[in-house]
Design an enzyme around this catalytic site. Sequence first.
Site, PDB file in Angstrom:
ATOM      1  N   ASP B  52      -9.278 -14.412 -48.838  1.00 53.19           N
ATOM      2  CA  ASP B  52      -9.914 -13.370 -48.034  1.00 53.19           C
ATOM      3  C   ASP B  52     -10.583 -12.326 -48.919  1.00 53.19           C
ATOM      4  O   ASP B  52     -10.294 -12.224 -50.110  1.00 53.19           O
ATOM      5  CB  ASP B  52      -8.869 -12.657 -47.179  1.00 53.19           C
ATOM      6  N   TYR B 110       1.234 -18.077 -54.240  1.00 47.34           N
ATOM      7  CA  TYR B 110       0.626 -16.757 -54.102  1.00 47.34           C
ATOM      8  C   TYR B 110       1.617 -15.710 -54.569  1.00 47.34           C
ATOM      9  O   TYR B 110       2.833 -15.882 -54.426  1.00 47.34           O
ATOM     10  CB  TYR B 110       0.281 -16.456 -52.637  1.00 47.34           C
TER      11      TYR B 110
END
Lengths: 268, 268
Positions: B52, B110
């Site tokens: 994103d 992540y």
Amino acid sequence: MRNVFMTVSYDGTNYYGFQTQPGGNTIQDHLEAAIVHLTGEVVKIHGSGRTDAGVHAREQPFHFSTSSLIPLERWRLALNGRLPSDIRVTEVREVPMDFHSRRSAKRKTYRYSINGNRVPDVFQRNLQYHHPGKLDLSAMREGLKYIVGTHDYTSFASRRSTKTSHVRTIYEAQMVVDTSSDYPGTHEQGIIHFYITGNGFLQHMVRIIMGTLLEIGEGKRRPEDMGNILEKKNRMAAGPTAESKGLMLWKVEFNEEVLLLNSEIADE
Amino acid sequence: MRNVFMTVSYDGTNYYGFQTQPGGNTIQDHLEAAIVHLTGEVVKIHGSGRTDAGVHAREQPFHFSTSSLIPLERWRLALNGRLPSDIRVTEVREVPMDFHSRRSAKRKTYRYSINGNRVPDVFQRNLQYHHPGKLDLSAMREGLKYIVGTHDYTSFASRRSTKTSHVRTIYEAQMVVDTSSDYPGTHEQGIIHFYITGNGFLQHMVRIIMGTLLEIGEGKRRPEDMGNILEKKNRMAAGPTAESKGLMLWKVEFNEEVLLLNSEIADE
């Protein structure tokens, strides 16, 4: 009136140094504007010293007199809410009226950081000078020793220096190699930090010392040349001024007593 | 034709994510423009996944086919010379033609980073979500355990997700508290890193997990609520989407053999 002491931390990438300049956009300008905005009172702040454009500070002290009655514990958040995100007040306290950030300072430490790995670290890109070429680190460590002591540092000062004396004392100079980074790529040389502590520094002094040490690391000069350069008292004898982005004002130390206000410290 | 594999590292602060968007200014756009500039050949690169806007990558793989004859050892420096300083190619190698950055990926990790100290770190300001308020770290650690395993993660996916299945496997989820920072100010909580490894992630998945864990840390939810939220398969059941700036694609792992080209690796 109160004498207020603060420390400020900033990423200097986007600023023209600490001290007010005719063109504006300095750390001092932003701090003073935030104080006016908070108190309605125009103040002049006094820093522990100047920093050049692009130089950072982990912890830079400054002080100013104020008649504002806003409790000290509210200042940090109130100012930080008015400052750009790359400038942050980290500490606030009241000090005796005769305290002065520059004149009361006993020891200043600067750090210069070289990224010796092949790939520059995008997350530290504004805080490290990238030098992927092979450096002779033990020669640099050897050369660094020559700058310790009390010397005339004219060779390592900008020719624009207006100081009447170029004699300063360097108390300590350390080279620390950090290979612990988890950044991808090879890590032959790691991150090389130089910590230099003295009673004061001339304009560009750390950067010229670093530019000269880099030439020693590249084999262009020998470690003992540092001593010869000092003796020459001539800026032409030293190497180039290293890039500002690797430099950070690390800390400024005071004698504890000059900071004490009736043994009552208004910390947050 | 060759199939070229690269990894890229970027500070996502100034970009609209990895994947090409109609408005431009994505990591993919900049990489493709640099490749065209270098080779004169228009290519389409394939990333290991999307990120994103504002999300960072320490190490994101991508691949593309090229007929360029430029030796691989020249690509990294040549592309980095054409890329903005917050995007850096960190590795280049040739891989078998059937290798695919997304389909061949086995594990993705992540990291989400929370600065729990009172003063935000100006040097890490774009890489940490600042939460100076008290967090119940052991409750967060307890809540984190519920997301490990194979589950339908609909509750932790954006409602805009277009995937037909929301079943994914989280292999590992770790919370690491780092209080070693030399940044000034108090260090009650330190920097809290969350490392989450899975076979794939839905849109906003890590950020919604983090937004929910933050509510657990603030005492608004109990750790065992994580399990109940998962069972509901409803985005409304979970907490808010945490800020993108704390998120970083940490690494993408492959089975070694899919990367091997006749046991000959063209590394730099």
